[in-house]
Scaffold this motif. Structure first.
Motif, short mmCIF file in Angstrom:
data_model
loop_
_atom_site.label_atom_id
_atom_site.label_comp_id
_atom_site.label_asym_id
_atom_site.label_seq_id
_atom_site.Cartn_x
_atom_site.Cartn_y
_atom_site.Cartn_z
N LYS A 27 72.65 12.98 36.10
CA LYS A 27 71.38 13.13 35.38
C LYS A 27 70.34 13.97 36.11
O LYS A 27 69.73 14.87 35.52
CB LYS A 27 70.78 11.74 35.06
CG LYS A 27 71.24 11.20 33.72
CD LYS A 27 70.28 10.15 33.21
CE LYS A 27 68.96 10.79 32.82
NZ LYS A 27 68.08 9.97 32.06
N GLN A 30 71.08 17.48 35.63
CA GLN A 30 70.77 18.01 34.29
C GLN A 30 69.32 18.51 34.25
O GLN A 30 69.02 19.53 33.65
CB GLN A 30 70.96 16.93 33.23
CG GLN A 30 72.40 16.60 32.91
CD GLN A 30 72.49 15.51 31.86
OE1 GLN A 30 72.11 14.37 32.10
NE2 GLN A 30 73.01 15.84 30.69
N GLN A 33 68.83 21.95 35.64
CA GLN A 33 69.20 23.07 34.77
C GLN A 33 68.01 23.53 33.91
O GLN A 33 68.00 24.61 33.37
CB GLN A 33 70.35 22.70 33.82
CG GLN A 33 71.56 22.04 34.47
CD GLN A 33 72.05 22.79 35.68
OE1 GLN A 33 72.26 23.99 35.64
NE2 GLN A 33 72.21 22.07 36.78
N THR A 146 77.98 14.34 27.68
CA THR A 146 77.49 14.98 26.47
C THR A 146 77.39 13.96 25.33
O THR A 146 76.39 13.92 24.60
CB THR A 146 78.42 16.15 26.08
OG1 THR A 146 78.53 17.03 27.20
CG2 THR A 146 77.90 16.90 24.87
N ASP A 149 74.54 11.42 26.02
CA ASP A 149 73.22 11.99 25.76
C ASP A 149 72.90 11.99 24.27
O ASP A 149 71.78 11.73 23.85
CB ASP A 149 73.14 13.43 26.27
CG ASP A 149 72.95 13.49 27.77
OD1 ASP A 149 72.71 12.42 28.37
OD2 ASP A 149 73.05 14.59 28.34
N ASP A 290 76.29 22.40 24.82
CA ASP A 290 75.84 21.31 25.69
C ASP A 290 76.91 20.98 26.73
O ASP A 290 76.60 20.67 27.88
CB ASP A 290 75.58 20.03 24.88
CG ASP A 290 74.34 20.15 24.01
OD1 ASP A 290 73.58 21.11 24.20
OD2 ASP A 290 74.15 19.28 23.14
N THR A 293 76.62 23.43 29.60
CA THR A 293 75.47 23.16 30.46
C THR A 293 75.70 21.89 31.29
O THR A 293 75.45 21.86 32.49
CB THR A 293 74.20 22.98 29.60
OG1 THR A 293 74.08 24.11 28.74
CG2 THR A 293 72.96 22.87 30.47
N ASN A 294 76.21 20.85 30.62
CA ASN A 294 76.46 19.60 31.33
C ASN A 294 77.56 19.74 32.37
O ASN A 294 77.58 19.01 33.37
CB ASN A 294 76.83 18.49 30.34
CG ASN A 294 75.62 18.03 29.55
OD1 ASN A 294 74.49 18.19 29.99
ND2 ASN A 294 75.86 17.46 28.38
N ALA A 297 76.04 20.40 35.65
CA ALA A 297 75.38 19.22 36.21
C ALA A 297 76.41 18.25 36.80
O ALA A 297 76.24 17.74 37.91
CB ALA A 297 74.54 18.52 35.13
#
Lengths: 340, 182
Positions: A27, A30, A33, A146, A149, A290, A293-294, A297
């Motif tokens: 987290k 994230q 980012q 993902t 979230d 997503d 991007t995740n 992280a």
């Protein structure tokens, strides 16, 4: 609960607490980012070796970006350019890399079990970035992150996996991840790719069923995981691309059988128009970007957990005697034995 | 080695009065609360920042935004602590550009935590001004860092530890001086 992770080779041996810990530790990364300045100095002076014995663009780019955003340097080994072509063994190659003193090795290999094998021979942490048809743990984690979230929880979801499940390490890691949280799985694809033994790959009690009609498989799904079809595995007469599209493509119309808020995941790269229609790929239900991007992280969290603090220049080397290595198949070491 | 309590430095009511005073000082020195925001440094800086913001509501009737900052990733001693470091989320929901930020911490000691916090802040943007508010300044600085708003200055020896115990985290409310004895 804190855990000391020595390597990350698979999700199968980890329990729900440990998996939740890994998601929670992702987290803060994230958030980074979203920062205007994404580069940290946390792993400054550390080197991450990326050894990809199998083609990969995104996973390597994702691990490389994760390392660089933590301030670490990377060493890149690509199968094509390496001495593998000259007949060097896997072990010789990773020992050579290890002799260049990286702090962590990220390994992708076509053979199932390769990461486990390499980890048994190296003192540095090893992260499995995909081994054959076995596991792709960082993908399983980023998919779960993902979903968590978007849905708020990964507990007790109906997960439908579409495609070539037999050859998919992504499917296995997802089952080992989400199965620990009570998710139920429906596997759907051509019979040759969904053999009966897949019903047994989860931990005891994990519900896995095979369904061969996509409409039925999607009924009530909370999450639809679409796998990439290896187009080289589609061939006449067994199964043509046209047949695959007709029988198994995820289209908007078919997706309407799932829950209205069902999520669509795809590990990429997508074959638009084969396993997924552009309409679905670009819909609000699609989580594909997503996931990308995740992925950074999750990989930052893994690199941080495995490499921060293991410096050989730790200030009191005398006080912290290196624990004797005692590798088991499990990746998580008792924290009390891990200090060095 | 044992840890023994040597003295109580602040009671619950003293903590409360000190935070009230710090809130007044911050409002006075900042010339208005328009661009003011508080950033609590995890862990105990967070409830302190929230309480100071609460006190400011009583002074100026305005809500000053409060953010929280976890500095783990910015520490300069990660190699020693990382094996048991657990990351917490930072939560700064407002833009920091051109803001007048006050970092809030429980104890100012070497200054390294504040250095780490400033590195973290500047990854988020370019604040107009950053100042520091601490409940206790115990000396022994290793960085050129000072607090602008200080609850109390306490002379300490390097073996002593100051424990700020807050009801939100510790279920009690006082500041104690403890020492390590062999």
């Amino acid at each position: 609960v804190t855990h000391r992770f020595r390597d990350l080779l698979a999700l199968e041996p980890l329990n729900a607490d440990e998996l939740t810990f890994l998601l929670d530790q992702s987290k803060p990364f994230q958030e980074i980012q979203r920062h205007p300045l994404k580069k940290l100095a946390t792993l400054r002076g550390k080197t991450v070796a990326l050894a990809f014995f199998e083609n990969s663009t995104r996973t390597r780019l994702s691990f490389g970006t994760a390392a660089s955003r933590l301030g670490a340097d990377t060493m890149n080994l690509q199968a094509e350019a390496s001495s593998l072509k000259k007949g060097e063994s896997l072990l010789d190659t990773v020992h050579t890399l290890d002799a260049m003193k990286p702090d962590c090795l990220v390994l992708r290999h076509a053979a199932s079990g390769a990461a486990d094998f390499v980890a048994r021979h190296l003192d540095i942490p090893v992260i499995n970035a995909g081994d054959g048809t076995h596991e792709h743990p960082s993908q399983g984690l980023l998919d779960a992150l993902t979903i968590r979230d978007r849905k708020g929880s990964i507990a007790n979801l109906n997960v439908t996996i579409l495609g070539d499940i037999q050859h998919s390490r992504v499917a296995r890691s997802n089952i080992h991840m989400l199965g620990k949280f009570g998710c139920r799985f429906t596997l759907c694809g051509p019979a040759m790719w969904v053999p009966r033994e897949l019903e047994k790959i989860g931990a005891p009690g994990v519900s896995i069923r095979r369904v061969f009609r996509i409409e039925e498989a999607l009924e009530g799904a909370d999450v639809v995981l679409v796998l990439r079809v290896q187009t080289e595995r589609l061939h006449e007469p067994a199964l043509s691309a046209d047949d695959y599209i007709l029988l198994y493509q995820l289209s908007g119309e078919r997706l309407r059988r799932a829950q209205p808020d069902a999520l669509v995941l795809h590990p990429g790269p997508m074959n638009r128009g084969i396993e997924i229609t552009p309409e679905v790929a670009d819909s609000a239900q699609s989580c594909v970007l997503d996931q990308v991007t995740n992925g950074i992280a999750v990989r930052m969290a893994l690199l941080f957990l495995l490499t921060a603090g293991d410096s050989e220049n730790a200030e009191h080397p005398a006080a912290e005697v290196q624990a004797p290595k005692n590798r088991r198949s499990t990746d998580v070491k008792d924290p009390s034995h891990a200090s060095r | 080695m044992r840890i023994v309590e040597k003295a109580q430095l602040m009671s619950a009511s003293e903590i409360d009065r000190t935070l009230q005073r710090l809130a007044h000082e911050i409002v006075e020195k900042s010339g208005g609360t328009k661009h003011l925001a508080l950033i609590g440094i995890r862990r105990r800086g967070v409830p302190l920042a929230q309480r100071i913001a609460q006190a400011m509501r009583g002074i100026d009737g305005v809500d000053v935004p409060v953010g929280t900052l976890d500095i783990t990733l910015y520490r300069d001693d990660l190699s020693k602590v990382a094996s048991h470091a657990v990351l917490q989320s930072s939560d700064i929901s407002f833009g920091v550009d051109n803001m007048d930020l006050v970092l809030v911490a429980d104890v100012l000691y070497t200054g390294r935590t504040i250095r780490a916090a400033m590195n973290g802040l500047f990854d988020l943007g370019r604040p107009k001004r950053v100042s520091l508010c601490v409940l206790i300044d115990r000396g022994h600085r290793e960085m050129p860092i000072e607090s602008q708003f200080t609850g109390r200055v306490v002379q300490t020896s390097p073996t002593e530890i100051i424990e700020v115990r807050l009801r939100e985290i510790d279920n009690e409310e006082r500041v104690v001086l403890v020492d390590r004895v062999d």
